[in-house]
Design a protein around this motif. Sequence first.
Motif, PDB file in Angstrom:
ATOM      1  N   SER A   9       4.194   6.328  12.059  1.00 54.55           N
ATOM      2  CA  SER A   9       5.133   5.867  13.235  1.00 54.55           C
ATOM      3  C   SER A   9       6.339   6.205  14.715  1.00 54.55           C
ATOM      4  CB  SER A   9       5.333   3.961  12.964  1.00 54.55           C
ATOM      5  OG  SER A   9       5.790   4.185  11.643  1.00 54.55           O
ATOM      6  N   CYS A  10       6.493   7.537  13.867  1.00 54.28           N
ATOM      7  CA  CYS A  10       7.698   8.324  14.378  1.00 54.28           C
ATOM      8  C   CYS A  10       7.999   9.367  14.281  1.00 54.28           C
ATOM      9  CB  CYS A  10       9.151   7.934  13.717  1.00 54.28           C
ATOM     10  SG  CYS A  10      10.554   8.241  13.732  1.00 54.28           S
ATOM     11  N   LYS A  11       8.218  10.349  15.838  1.00 56.83           N
ATOM     12  CA  LYS A  11       7.895  11.498  15.897  1.00 56.83           C
ATOM     13  C   LYS A  11       8.730  11.993  14.624  1.00 56.83           C
ATOM     14  CE  LYS A  11       6.632  11.652  20.660  1.00 56.83           C
ATOM     15  NZ  LYS A  11       6.609  11.145  21.780  1.00 56.83           N
ATOM     16  N   LYS A  12       9.672  11.888  14.290  1.00 51.38           N
ATOM     17  CA  LYS A  12      10.266  12.390  13.212  1.00 51.38           C
ATOM     18  C   LYS A  12      10.585  11.942  11.852  1.00 51.38           C
ATOM     19  CE  LYS A  12      13.848  14.153  17.381  1.00 51.38           C
ATOM     20  NZ  LYS A  12      15.158  13.733  17.880  1.00 51.38           N
ATOM     21  N   SER A  13      10.379  12.533  11.288  1.00 50.54           N
ATOM     22  CA  SER A  13       9.888  11.594  10.002  1.00 50.54           C
ATOM     23  C   SER A  13      11.629  11.261   8.930  1.00 50.54           C
ATOM     24  CB  SER A  13       9.191  11.885   8.841  1.00 50.54           C
ATOM     25  OG  SER A  13       9.513  13.567   8.399  1.00 50.54           O
ATOM     26  N   LEU A  14      11.788  11.152   8.476  1.00 47.10           N
ATOM     27  CA  LEU A  14      12.907  10.607   7.834  1.00 47.10           C
ATOM     28  C   LEU A  14      12.641  11.528   6.192  1.00 47.10           C
ATOM     29  CD1 LEU A  14      14.180   7.220   7.996  1.00 47.10           C
ATOM     30  CD2 LEU A  14      14.407   9.413   9.431  1.00 47.10           C
ATOM     31  N   THR A  15      12.189  12.483   6.249  1.00 49.09           N
ATOM     32  CA  THR A  15      11.998  13.249   5.041  1.00 49.09           C
ATOM     33  C   THR A  15      13.565  14.527   4.789  1.00 49.09           C
ATOM     34  OG1 THR A  15      10.501  14.768   5.992  1.00 49.09           O
ATOM     35  CG2 THR A  15      10.289  12.523   4.610  1.00 49.09           C
ATOM     36  N   LEU A  16      13.718  15.188   3.826  1.00 47.94           N
ATOM     37  CA  LEU A  16      14.433  16.708   4.038  1.00 47.94           C
ATOM     38  C   LEU A  16      13.462  17.705   4.028  1.00 47.94           C
ATOM     39  CD1 LEU A  16      17.453  15.058   2.420  1.00 47.94           C
ATOM     40  CD2 LEU A  16      17.302  15.623   4.723  1.00 47.94           C
ATOM     41  N   LYS A  17      13.206  18.589   4.522  1.00 44.69           N
ATOM     42  CA  LYS A  17      12.350  19.643   5.049  1.00 44.69           C
ATOM     43  C   LYS A  17      13.201  21.005   4.355  1.00 44.69           C
ATOM     44  CE  LYS A  17       8.904  18.173   6.890  1.00 44.69           C
ATOM     45  NZ  LYS A  17       7.367  17.670   7.683  1.00 44.69           N
TER      46      LYS A  17
ATOM     47  N   GLY B 189       0.509  -1.186  -0.218  1.00 45.79           N
ATOM     48  CA  GLY B 189      -0.234  -0.373  -0.266  1.00 45.79           C
ATOM     49  C   GLY B 189       0.929   1.683  -0.005  1.00 45.79           C
ATOM     50  N   TYR B 190       2.171   1.171   0.121  1.00 43.96           N
ATOM     51  CA  TYR B 190       3.085   2.706   0.250  1.00 43.96           C
ATOM     52  C   TYR B 190       3.986   1.771  -0.586  1.00 43.96           C
ATOM     53  CZ  TYR B 190       0.689   3.524   4.981  1.00 43.96           C
ATOM     54  OH  TYR B 190       0.232   2.870   5.460  1.00 43.96           O
ATOM     55  N   VAL B 191       5.159   3.144  -1.420  1.00 45.18           N
ATOM     56  CA  VAL B 191       5.963   2.827  -2.192  1.00 45.18           C
ATOM     57  C   VAL B 191       7.871   2.220  -1.476  1.00 45.18           C
ATOM     58  CG1 VAL B 191       7.453   4.152  -3.965  1.00 45.18           C
ATOM     59  CG2 VAL B 191       5.200   5.171  -3.675  1.00 45.18           C
ATOM     60  N   ASP B 192       7.667   2.705  -0.935  1.00 46.21           N
ATOM     61  CA  ASP B 192       8.676   2.008   0.133  1.00 46.21           C
ATOM     62  C   ASP B 192       8.469   2.399   1.391  1.00 46.21           C
ATOM     63  OD1 ASP B 192       8.934   4.715   0.538  1.00 46.21           O
ATOM     64  OD2 ASP B 192      10.432   4.811  -0.946  1.00 46.21           O
ATOM     65  N   LEU B 193       9.390   1.778   2.219  1.00 46.19           N
ATOM     66  CA  LEU B 193       9.739   2.142   3.819  1.00 46.19           C
ATOM     67  C   LEU B 193       9.296   3.171   4.312  1.00 46.19           C
ATOM     68  CD1 LEU B 193      11.808  -0.775   4.634  1.00 46.19           C
ATOM     69  CD2 LEU B 193       9.588  -0.762   6.242  1.00 46.19           C
ATOM     70  N   ASN B 194      10.250   4.380   3.566  1.00 47.58           N
ATOM     71  CA  ASN B 194      10.158   4.869   4.367  1.00 47.58           C
ATOM     72  C   ASN B 194       8.715   6.307   4.179  1.00 47.58           C
ATOM     73  OD1 ASN B 194      10.954   8.593   3.121  1.00 47.58           O
ATOM     74  ND2 ASN B 194      11.343   8.343   5.372  1.00 47.58           N
ATOM     75  N   GLU B 195       7.171   5.783   3.135  1.00 44.76           N
ATOM     76  CA  GLU B 195       6.417   6.046   3.005  1.00 44.76           C
ATOM     77  C   GLU B 195       5.182   5.509   3.823  1.00 44.76           C
ATOM     78  OE1 GLU B 195       3.911   7.366  -1.043  1.00 44.76           O
ATOM     79  OE2 GLU B 195       3.694   5.124   0.406  1.00 44.76           O
ATOM     80  N   LYS B 196       5.510   4.575   3.958  1.00 41.86           N
ATOM     81  CA  LYS B 196       4.794   3.987   5.155  1.00 41.86           C
ATOM     82  C   LYS B 196       5.597   4.349   6.692  1.00 41.86           C
ATOM     83  CE  LYS B 196       3.724   0.056   8.269  1.00 41.86           C
ATOM     84  NZ  LYS B 196       4.141  -1.591   7.734  1.00 41.86           N
ATOM     85  N   LEU B 197       6.862   4.960   6.927  1.00 37.23           N
ATOM     86  CA  LEU B 197       6.929   5.775   8.476  1.00 37.23           C
ATOM     87  C   LEU B 197       6.326   6.932   8.378  1.00 37.23           C
ATOM     88  CD1 LEU B 197       8.603   4.677  11.200  1.00 37.23           C
ATOM     89  CD2 LEU B 197      10.551   6.262   9.492  1.00 37.23           C
ATOM     90  N   ILE B 198       6.597   7.895   7.389  1.00 36.54           N
ATOM     91  CA  ILE B 198       6.066   8.961   7.566  1.00 36.54           C
ATOM     92  C   ILE B 198       4.725   8.778   7.213  1.00 36.54           C
ATOM     93  CG2 ILE B 198       5.591  11.183   5.780  1.00 36.54           C
ATOM     94  CD1 ILE B 198       8.321  10.165   5.034  1.00 36.54           C
ATOM     95  N   LYS B 199       3.640   8.598   6.496  1.00 35.31           N
ATOM     96  CA  LYS B 199       2.216   8.391   6.351  1.00 35.31           C
ATOM     97  C   LYS B 199       1.722   7.284   7.868  1.00 35.31           C
ATOM     98  CE  LYS B 199       1.660   8.944   1.975  1.00 35.31           C
ATOM     99  NZ  LYS B 199       1.488   9.125   0.711  1.00 35.31           N
ATOM    100  N   GLU B 200       2.237   6.752   8.453  1.00 34.67           N
ATOM    101  CA  GLU B 200       1.229   5.914   9.479  1.00 34.67           C
ATOM    102  C   GLU B 200       1.477   6.388  11.088  1.00 34.67           C
ATOM    103  OE1 GLU B 200       2.366   2.350  10.057  1.00 34.67           O
ATOM    104  OE2 GLU B 200       0.857   1.715   8.357  1.00 34.67           O
TER     105      GLU B 200
END
Length: 157
Positions: free
Chosen positions: A149-157, A136-147
Amino acid sequence: MGRKYCRQVWYSCKGKRFFALGLENYKKGWELRNKYFKTSSSPKTFSFFERDSNQLIITEGMFDFLSLATIDEDLVQNSDCIILNSLAFLERIKMLILKYDRVLIYLDNDPAGEKAAGSLLNQFDNVTDCSNSYSGYVDLNEKLIKEGSCKKSLTLK
């Protein structure tokens, strides 16, 4: 989690200095990511963390690896890990797969990732496709961000 595996890398381009999050690869080049772009330095190849494990984890990219380390730190700490940095390096790592009892692959849920996973599954009996853990997600990072499940997402803003 990023501090454990990555470094801040400063570089120059057209006379200007920039910095990025860097993951060192097997040949001492760097995968570089910042808010504005993703690139790499030469030589470009896969990244490899060896821990004398009988289990190998393969991820497609840097953020997939960091996401997995965030989701299941023990799994990552107790496994050897390859970050492909590009599916083009799949051929280069195939000889390494043979030395492991178990290989867990976390490739993207897109046509290219699915094709690469299928190829590995057809060639090796010790490979397990783990992409169902983020279906349902493209990859693990997308799942982590959208769910969330972590206060600090692994995206660069």
